[in-house]
Design an enzyme around this catalytic site. Sequence first.
Site, mmCIF file in Angstrom:
data_model
loop_
_atom_site.group_PDB
_atom_site.id
_atom_site.type_symbol
_atom_site.label_atom_id
_atom_site.label_comp_id
_atom_site.label_asym_id
_atom_site.label_seq_id
_atom_site.Cartn_x
_atom_site.Cartn_y
_atom_site.Cartn_z
ATOM 1 N N ARG A 20 -13.334 48.560 -47.118
ATOM 2 C CA ARG A 20 -14.648 48.786 -48.047
ATOM 3 C C ARG A 20 -14.622 47.948 -49.141
ATOM 4 N NH1 ARG A 20 -17.577 53.263 -50.426
ATOM 5 N NH2 ARG A 20 -17.854 53.948 -48.235
ATOM 6 N N HIS A 27 -23.181 49.885 -44.041
ATOM 7 C CA HIS A 27 -22.141 51.158 -43.787
ATOM 8 C C HIS A 27 -22.344 51.732 -42.242
ATOM 9 C CE1 HIS A 27 -19.267 54.015 -44.655
ATOM 10 N NE2 HIS A 27 -19.760 54.601 -45.576
ATOM 11 N N ARG A 85 -14.028 59.970 -50.016
ATOM 12 C CA ARG A 85 -14.611 60.610 -48.703
ATOM 13 C C ARG A 85 -14.376 59.819 -47.364
ATOM 14 N NH1 ARG A 85 -19.270 64.073 -50.114
ATOM 15 N NH2 ARG A 85 -20.371 63.190 -48.264
ATOM 16 N N THR A 86 -14.980 58.598 -47.440
ATOM 17 C CA THR A 86 -14.738 57.686 -46.333
ATOM 18 C C THR A 86 -13.671 57.431 -45.958
ATOM 19 O OG1 THR A 86 -16.950 56.805 -46.929
ATOM 20 C CG2 THR A 86 -15.761 55.666 -45.127
ATOM 21 N N LYS A 106 -3.117 42.816 -59.573
ATOM 22 C CA LYS A 106 -2.298 41.640 -60.056
ATOM 23 C C LYS A 106 -2.901 40.240 -60.066
ATOM 24 C CE LYS A 106 1.644 44.562 -59.080
ATOM 25 N NZ LYS A 106 2.434 44.643 -57.833
#
Lengths: 322, 465
Positions: A105, A133, A55-56, A83
Amino acid sequence: MIPHLLSMQDLSVDQITAILDTAETLKEIALRPIAKVPTLRGRTVCNLFFEDSTRTRISFEIAAKRLSADVINFSAKGSSVSKGEGFKDTALTLQAMGVDAIVVRHAASGAPQQLTRWVDAKVLNAGDGWHQHPTQGLLDLFTIRERLGHIEGLRAAVVGDVFHSRVARSVVQGLLTMGAEVTIVGPPTLLPPRVDTWGTAVSHDLDAVLPKTDVLYLLRVQQERMGEQFFPSSREYARIWGVDRDRLARLPEGAVVMHPGPMNRGVEVTADAADAPNSMIQLQVTNGIAVRMSCLYLMLGGEDGRAADVGGRGSNSERVEA
Amino acid sequence: MSGFTLTGARVVDPAGGRDEVANVSIDGEIVVAVGGQVQGTRVDADGLVLAPGLVDLHVHLREPGREDAETVESGTAAAAAGGFTAVCPMANTDPVCDHAGVVEQVSRLAREAGHCDVYPIGAITRGLRGEELAEMGAMAAQGVRCFSDDGMPVRSAQVMRRALEYARTWDAIICNHAEEAALTWGEGGRGATAGGRGSGGAAGGGGGADAAQMNEGELSSLLGLAGWPHEAEEVMVARDLILARGRGARLHVPHVSTAGAVDLIRDAKARGARVTAEAAPHHFTLVDELVTSYDPVYKVNPPLRTKDDVEAVRRGLADGTIDAIATDHAPHPPEQKEQEWAHAPCGMLGLETALAVTLTQLVGAEPVGTELVGAERPVLTLSQALAALSTNPARSRDIGGHGGPIQPGGPANLVLFDPAQRWTVDERALHSRSRNTPFAGTQLRGRVVSTLLRGRFTFRDGALA
């Protein structure tokens, strides 16, 4: 004006107002036949997602593209991070590639702030751990202002798992900065430590708070918190702190219901309450794009890549259309 | 005579009750005269303080297993540079020091390096798992006087009680990492495999987001980091004090960091318990406010606490509740520390800054030469500070030959320092293999000039000898 967008706590009334005013102008772009302006042409925005959030990420991607920026999506899964490349090396790689902004994020609180030490790009926090946020908080403020006309003096109740919620920290700080009164409601186990220092009221009795609430903000309750004994069962949670049609009816006339999504229908909110006419939940998602456009524009839009002037709505409008 | 005499130094010897300017003559490994005429070569120590070599009850030398962070050689070099003549490395190496083989290996490496004496601490339980007792007898036969699973609490009260009882065979000391894990890791915990949780965690990894990340309080709430509540330390200290009571067992409480823990230990001592305690320099100088930078150099276990806790630890040192200053020297390489806060391991360097931090922050103004120097809010005299850094730790762990007294016939384990010299900590100039000092860039007062181990300079005029 804003070197990096890390936390709602860093933003003043004037800065928040400028972001919301600019978003208001930008929201109109979506209504045009061609929903795009050339403002950030030649700029590169990297969505650096160490944690899944479709969504974000999509909201930021649409926002950047409407401003004509080039967008790279860097997901920690399927990238060198999985990795074994470390966080700092990933940052240095992006720095070497010369991106203009990094939308990050991360599941670890503070990661966006750490990133600013290693890159010259503007950093936008798209959610870090339990910490912040800020664009969610800003889009919520935008939605409240759009719907109710103002923020100052409103009575907001933020209900649920404030302890583990980055959204709550951003929303509560934003509301307080803009002059709203905030009451945090939930079981004592889900309140953050030293909530008494937050500058809010605290209540465990949702039914007593509802009649004095203009903005009812519901937080997602994560099922796994049950296993950790923060509360005994989702059934009990729903009974005491969940919002259904009956509880909605206790709100004063004109009050709105908000939720940052994704919802646990049947836990913190019933389906009919979520879809009630005074629910802002879909509007929040829509407004997220304009608010994120505003943040990108203000942080990247100036001549030197610094913040553009955001004196008034008129001048912004000119800039956007230029 | 073939020896030498340090002349003009202020001899501060808490064990001998001496604080006066006096010549100290050394021949071979021993002190041959205090307050006499110059014998042998004259070594000018005018304006300096001469004290018993410092003793650190709590360090992590990382070898065997994490030689990228530190080795016995580099860690003991750092010790010598910091004025230490004896250090006690914790058992959380890889393999764990839970059997005589590792004790022997660490002791041999220390002898070969020759920078300072090393007294390895043995594990309480096999693999630090908190389940079965390690073979203490075999380690005691190698001279081990203290057992600890540092970094990992002994969670079972039964295992802890048995350990306290069993160790009485050698009148050995049990030192339990005081952290009630149910309150910091969540119910169910993480088990010994999460070896990186402790302040000395040899392995990387600071646990998941729900594992405690910093002091619980106003700031953890704001920063969105899982809290390490002071109760988790106090519940464990209280349990251990109760278990040790009346059994004649010897308990040592490491890295005391909360006001409540200081009070518990003070009460226990007043009742005559055989308990000793240590505090780390960072716990009496730094506060959780530093975590707002999210710079993992400030991540440590137990975490940096509040101003009130710092004050309480200082009072504990001043009134003798806390016997010793111990560094909990915990090296980590940059690639481990330069991670997300939640992923970075806990721990800070301490050996090369402990004396200066103590002098700068705790010791009052006393005349040194013509200059008056001192901490803004002194809590210790110079002699008390040196007792906490040398005499008390040596005695609390039965380490003979260290901690003074400085007297004819005694081994010449000594530190010579300039109590007034100001210097700025440069993490790149440290002797440790790692650079994770929270005091980088900080101006401190008091600098080690020379360190002597049994009459031999291990550090001389600011450089390794």
